[in-house]
Structures are given as C-alpha cells and as structure tokens.
Enzyme design. Sequence first.
Site, PDB file in Angstrom:
ATOM      1  N   LYS A  71     -39.602  33.635  -5.014  1.00  0.00           N
ATOM      2  CA  LYS A  71     -38.481  32.960  -5.661  1.00  0.00           C
ATOM      3  C   LYS A  71     -37.999  31.740  -4.879  1.00  0.00           C
ATOM      4  O   LYS A  71     -36.803  31.495  -4.739  1.00  0.00           O
ATOM      5  CB  LYS A  71     -37.327  33.922  -5.923  1.00  0.00           C
ATOM      6  N   HIS A 137     -47.616  35.491  -0.999  1.00  0.00           N
ATOM      7  CA  HIS A 137     -46.325  35.697  -0.336  1.00  0.00           C
ATOM      8  C   HIS A 137     -46.534  36.380   1.017  1.00  0.00           C
ATOM      9  O   HIS A 137     -45.567  36.728   1.692  1.00  0.00           O
ATOM     10  CB  HIS A 137     -45.420  36.579  -1.201  1.00  0.00           C
ATOM     11  N   ARG A 159     -36.837  27.786   0.414  1.00  0.00           N
ATOM     12  CA  ARG A 159     -35.628  27.385  -0.299  1.00  0.00           C
ATOM     13  C   ARG A 159     -34.444  27.940   0.469  1.00  0.00           C
ATOM     14  O   ARG A 159     -34.580  28.922   1.191  1.00  0.00           O
ATOM     15  CB  ARG A 159     -35.697  27.981  -1.715  1.00  0.00           C
ATOM     16  N   SER A 167     -31.801  34.306  -6.901  1.00  0.00           N
ATOM     17  CA  SER A 167     -32.947  34.219  -7.800  1.00  0.00           C
ATOM     18  C   SER A 167     -33.769  35.505  -7.764  1.00  0.00           C
ATOM     19  O   SER A 167     -34.236  35.990  -8.806  1.00  0.00           O
ATOM     20  CB  SER A 167     -33.822  33.017  -7.416  1.00  0.00           C
ATOM     21  N   LYS A 294     -33.484  29.055 -13.905  1.00  0.00           N
ATOM     22  CA  LYS A 294     -32.599  27.893 -13.955  1.00  0.00           C
ATOM     23  C   LYS A 294     -33.133  26.695 -13.176  1.00  0.00           C
ATOM     24  O   LYS A 294     -32.886  25.559 -13.534  1.00  0.00           O
ATOM     25  CB  LYS A 294     -31.207  28.250 -13.403  1.00  0.00           C
TER      26      LYS A 294
END
Length: 336
Positions: A71, A137, A159, A167, A294
């Site tokens: 994410k 990941h 992020r 998220s 989003k």
Amino acid sequence: MDEQEASEENKLSQDYKELIISLPREKGWITPYLYLFQGFWHSSTEIQAISTFQNHFQAKDSDIVVASVPKSGTTWLKALTFAIVKRQYFPSLENHPLLVFNPHELVPPFEFVIYDETNWQVHELPKMPEPRLFGTHVPFTSLAKSIKESNSKIIYICRNLFDTFISTWAFVNKIMPEFFPALPLEEAFERYCKGIIGFGPSWNHILGYWRESIARPEKVLFLKYEDIKEDVVFNVKKIAEFLGYPFTEEEESSGAIKNIIKLCSFENMKELKVNKCGTMGKGRVVENKHFFRKAEIGDWVNYLSPSMVEKLSKIIEEKLSGSDLSFRVYDLNNCT
C-alpha cells in the site's frame, strides 16, 4: 484451531508446518496469525513462498524488481515501470496491455503468484521475455541471493507511514472474508505501532532498501510516493535512466512521457474494465478494484486522532534516527 487457520495450515508442506510451529506468532490482520520469520512478520503461506523463492529463483542480469511495503504506490509504480521498459513493443497506447491487464498481472509478485503454493512449479520463468519484470513486498534481507549478487535492478517505493497505515487498514477490511469481523482502527493502529503487520515492521523494511540504495545506487533506486506525485515527469525520466531505457529527445518531443503518465494515471486505470471486474492472485484472490482507493496524500488526517499521530510520529523519529531518511513533517493541529 479455527476453520481459517486450518485452511492456511493445509496449504503448507510438512516441513513448513514444523517450521511455523517453532516461530514467534502474533494475531494477524487478514490471517489468524503472523509469524516472525527472518526478522519480519508474515503469514504461514507467505513464509513457505518466500523460502521457495529464496531456494529456487535464479536471477538474470536484465531482471527488474519493483519492491515496496504494501500500500505504498506499488500498483502505480508497476504500471509506470512496465510502460517505460516495454514501450518499444507497444508504441501505440490504443491497444496497450495495461488497458486489459492489471499491473500485478504484468509485473507478477514472487510471493503471491510466482511462488504461490498452487502455481510455482508450472510457472515457466526461463521462458519469460526479457527484461523480466517482477514485484515483491519481501524485505531486502530476505530476497533471493541471486538477485543480490546479479546485475538485476531494484526499484523501491515507499510512502509516509501515516497514509500507508490507513491505506492498509482500509484495504484489509475490503478483502476480509465475509465471515471475519472488520478490524477496528484502534486495534490495527496498536499492532502497527508494534511493527506487527504483514512484511513489517514497515520502518525496518524501508530502512533495508534505503541503506542498500546508499551503498549501491546502481543497484537500488529508492523512491518516495509523494515525490513522484509532485513531479511525475522528472521521476519517470529518472526511472527510465536508472533501468537503462532513457527517453530520446524525439520521444520527449513527441509526447511519449506524457502519454505514459496519462496511461498509468490513477484516474485512467481505476476506470478500466479489468480494474473494475477482474481479480488477482491464486491462493488468496483479490478483486482488482480494491487496488484503487483514493491515491491521495494526507488522507490520514480524516482518521487519526492527535494522540495517535503523536505516538506514531515519535516511533518513526526513533526508528529512522541516524539514517538520514525522513518524510515530510506534518502539522498535528491539522488532525481531526
């Protein structure tokens, strides 16, 4: 042992069942438990897949690996990477593979597809066209030895951890089995702050790739989601140059970069049929629509209390201390 735990156990070979029993465990987010394996938290089936990946994967010098904490902009970076590297084969965007395939299909993850317990033995890796593109990941320390020792390239995206947490929490509750209760925000937050999350602790995951990017900048390109959002053109050119597929002056003047950015944009990809109706995965099937939420920076302010932000801020400051890695500072007064 409940029904879901038994289902996870049945996917394991006897050797891995014995390994799993020996590992520290904590309550999971999607699966009943997460287990501490090679310093990071994983589900039992992920551990089997990671071990198989470590034991069997033979990297080629031309391989490209898109790595991330879950994410963190993974889907976007996979799309951009595929479009950049394969652009000579798909000069026209009218019939581009990204219009009919989800990025996770075109850049398959080692632990969920390539070495999924139902799939890996028939996946013909040697026959994949070069350059082969993979996603993962898996923390840097747990990557297959052949990746670390070859001239393959790794692009890593991270992020800010506030948005990553929200998220992840939203994603988990969307893909949670119907019979499983939703995971409350407060409970998820406490686990996250302890580092107990799939492929976590997230800060250790990020630091592993960050340090390798400093030690071997020709091997690992370290990117921040927020930086790409701020200047997509600059970062697309940066990715292309790092991978050895720089844009020519003619391509730039003809709008090739802008076309790729438009093709891979959140707004465009979210509306594609494949990303509205398709699915990804073998063992745990996930609807593609859940990979497009989003794509906003700072959405966490709508969910986290000031005390939560203060707690996570202190943890991040402590964990990243001395690394020269930082994320943008947030005004705690903006939290609701």
